[in-house]
Design an enzyme around this catalytic site. Structure first.
Site, mmCIF file in Angstrom:
data_model
loop_
_atom_site.group_PDB
_atom_site.id
_atom_site.type_symbol
_atom_site.label_atom_id
_atom_site.label_comp_id
_atom_site.label_asym_id
_atom_site.label_seq_id
_atom_site.Cartn_x
_atom_site.Cartn_y
_atom_site.Cartn_z
ATOM 1 N N GLY A 1 38.877 38.913 59.363
ATOM 2 C CA GLY A 1 39.873 39.618 58.564
ATOM 3 C C GLY A 1 40.675 38.663 57.693
ATOM 4 N N THR B 1 24.557 31.336 54.689
ATOM 5 C CA THR B 1 23.542 32.164 55.346
ATOM 6 C C THR B 1 24.213 33.255 56.175
ATOM 7 O OG1 THR B 1 22.017 30.319 55.408
ATOM 8 C CG2 THR B 1 21.611 32.099 56.983
ATOM 9 N N HIS C 1 36.879 42.314 65.321
ATOM 10 C CA HIS C 1 37.311 42.247 66.725
ATOM 11 C C HIS C 1 38.514 43.125 67.043
ATOM 12 C CE1 HIS C 1 40.872 39.457 66.559
ATOM 13 N NE2 HIS C 1 40.339 39.145 65.388
ATOM 14 N N GLN D 1 44.205 46.032 61.081
ATOM 15 C CA GLN D 1 44.755 46.695 62.275
ATOM 16 C C GLN D 1 44.530 48.210 62.214
ATOM 17 O OE1 GLN D 1 45.785 46.266 65.814
ATOM 18 N NE2 GLN D 1 46.313 44.431 64.651
ATOM 19 N N CYS E 1 55.939 31.625 68.158
ATOM 20 C CA CYS E 1 55.803 30.496 69.085
ATOM 21 C C CYS E 1 55.634 30.995 70.503
ATOM 22 C CB CYS E 1 57.035 29.616 69.028
ATOM 23 S SG CYS E 1 57.387 29.032 67.389
ATOM 24 N N ASN F 1 50.534 45.152 62.333
ATOM 25 C CA ASN F 1 50.091 44.710 63.653
ATOM 26 C C ASN F 1 51.249 44.538 64.638
ATOM 27 O OD1 ASN F 1 50.269 42.651 61.488
ATOM 28 N ND2 ASN F 1 50.220 41.207 63.193
HETATM 29 C C1 LIG Z 1 44.205 40.466 63.225
HETATM 30 C C2 LIG Z 1 44.721 40.705 61.875
HETATM 31 C C3 LIG Z 1 44.310 39.898 60.791
HETATM 32 C C4 LIG Z 1 43.398 38.715 60.963
HETATM 33 O O1 LIG Z 1 42.110 39.104 61.318
HETATM 34 P P1 LIG Z 1 41.103 38.020 61.972
HETATM 35 O O2 LIG Z 1 39.800 38.736 61.999
HETATM 36 O O3 LIG Z 1 41.654 37.733 63.328
HETATM 37 O O4 LIG Z 1 41.114 36.847 61.079
HETATM 38 C C5 LIG Z 1 44.795 40.203 59.537
HETATM 39 N N1 LIG Z 1 45.630 41.224 59.343
HETATM 40 C C6 LIG Z 1 46.038 42.027 60.347
HETATM 41 C C7 LIG Z 1 46.951 43.169 60.047
HETATM 42 C C8 LIG Z 1 45.607 41.787 61.645
HETATM 43 O O5 LIG Z 1 46.022 42.584 62.636
#
Ligand SMILES: *Cc1c(COP(=O)(O)O)cnc(C)c1O
Length: 385
Positions: free
Chosen positions: A69, A238, A202, A180, A326, A152
């Site tokens: 993402g 690739t 994911h 998200q 953090c 998120n």
């Molecule tokens: C998790 C997330 C991302 C990043 O996605 P990845 O596949 O972990 O790099 C970007 N934007 C939002 C809103 C997310 O929740």
């Protein structure tokens, strides 16, 4: 251990793994090869692209596969901003104060290193970007606006179709980070009216390390990885065939099972929100009360060290998340939470609970029994110090 952090990541659906497995060994070919090994791999990537396009209601050649993402967000912002400036000289970028860092840090880099101008769109008390906020910010020199579909950290859903229309009325490209959102919301790009949309595997029971960017036909992007001509010459390298296959299968299942998944998590989520606000003094829901992801509950507790609460929850067998970036030390409150107007004594005590397919009513009840005691304990420790 009870997992309540599905917004951070999800386990891979067994059906997705089954779809991926043949592409590691039996069908391991390079899609760019001419021979039959290559053809087999190429047809798997083509089929995956069709599958994704069917969910998004777009053409297959409008889908660019990426590694995550974050990469999709980077390609969208940097690629579109650069191409747009080359074509029209426009150099303003509009984005919101609640974006994921994959968008906000990219926008900041474009300002700092590449001479773009950046304007932050204000959000209301729920973290929502309103039509008024966007209308106020647009100008003749705006190249691109980027507003996330669903947040998120606080779960708020933005009115993307309305915002995209305002952008188009002003000849501005519109990108949305739907990473998200895609697990639960309709990602039909015709209805949303967006030019660019980021997805990541994911977050909806697909594998990590694969994403996609929707690029509306005719939208120019500066290529992101240069090299071989893969992904319509926008993203060389690739193809990661098994992961692309897994991504498409996971997105397909998310769309097919959307109502059932929604019906499972939403009552549990509503129960959490009701109980937490009722049983814990000085607690507030962050984000929008209605226009929010159905699996998402997020709170702030006054005078609570959110990271300490997280550690105690972990020790008690619950995996949740706090808003702050953090993990240890002296954390600053999350920018998303402070942008809602919370002062430091509230913002430091943030907690996010996100549900998924394996969440059960018994898990939620266990959690709701433990949480008030742990919040009290953390508050007591603070006073003792
Ligand atoms: C998790 C997330 C991302 C990043 O996605 P990845 O596949 O972990 O790099 C970007 N934007 C939002 C809103 C997310 O929740």
């Amino acid at each position: 251990m009870i997992y309540l952090d599905y917004a951070a990541t999800t386990p891979v659906d067994q059906r997705v793994i089954d779809a991926m497995l043949p592409y590691f060994r039996e069908n391991f070919g390079n899609p760019s090869s001419i021979h039959r090994y290559g053809q087999k791999a190429e047809s798997a990537v083509d089929a995956a692209r069709e599958k994704v396009a069917a969910v998004l209601h777009c053409r297959a050649d409008e889908i660019i596969f990426t590694s995550c993402g974050s990469e999709s967000d980077n390609l969208a912002l940097r690629g579109a901003a650069m191409a747009r400036r080359n074509d029209s000289g426009r150099k303003w970028i509009l984005t919101s104060k609640t974006e994921h860092h994959a968008v906000s840090k990219t926008a900041q880099q474009l300002e700092k290193e590449y001479g773009f101008q950046l304007e932050w769109l204000d959000v209301n008390e729920y973290g929502e970007v309103t039509s008024e906020a966007l209308k106020k910010a647009v100008c003749d020199d705006t190249a691109l606006a980027s507003v996330m579909y669903a947040n998120n950290e606080i779960g708020t859903i933005n009115p993307i179709a309305e915002l995209a229309k305002i952008a188009h009325d002003n000849n501005i490209l519109f990108h949305t980070d739907a990473v998200q959102a895609a697990a639960y919301l309709d990602v039909n790009v015709e209805k949303l009216g967006v030019d660019l949309m980021s997805l990541g595997g994911h977050k909806f029971y697909g594998p990590k390390g694969v994403g996609a960017l929707y690029v509306r036909k005719g939208t120019k992007l500066l290529p992101h990885l240069t090299g071989g001509g893969q992904e319509f010459s926008l993203r060389a390298g690739t193809h990661n065939v098994p992961y692309i296959v897994g991504f498409a299968e996971a997105l397909h299942l998310a769309a097919e099972e959307r109502d059932a998944r929604m019906g499972h998590v939403k009552p549990l989520r509503d129960h959490i929100i009701g109980q937490v606000l009722e049983t814990i003094p000085d607690s507030r829901l962050t984000g929008h009360p209605e226009s929010r992801l159905p699996n998402h509950a997020s709170f702030v507790f006054k005078d609570v060290d959110g990271n300490l609460l997280m550690q105690m929850l972990d020790a008690a067998g619950f995996a949740c998340s706090s808003g702050s970036a953090c993990k240890t030390g002296n954390p600053e409150p999350s920018e998303v939470i402070t942008s809602l107007g919370y002062s430091r004594d509230w913002a430091l005590g943030s907690l996010r609970i996100t549900l998924g397919v394996d969440s059960s009513p018994a898990d939620v009840d266990d959690f709701l029994k433990s949480l008030p005691l742990l919040v009290e304990k953390v508050r007591g420790l603070r006073v003792a110090k």
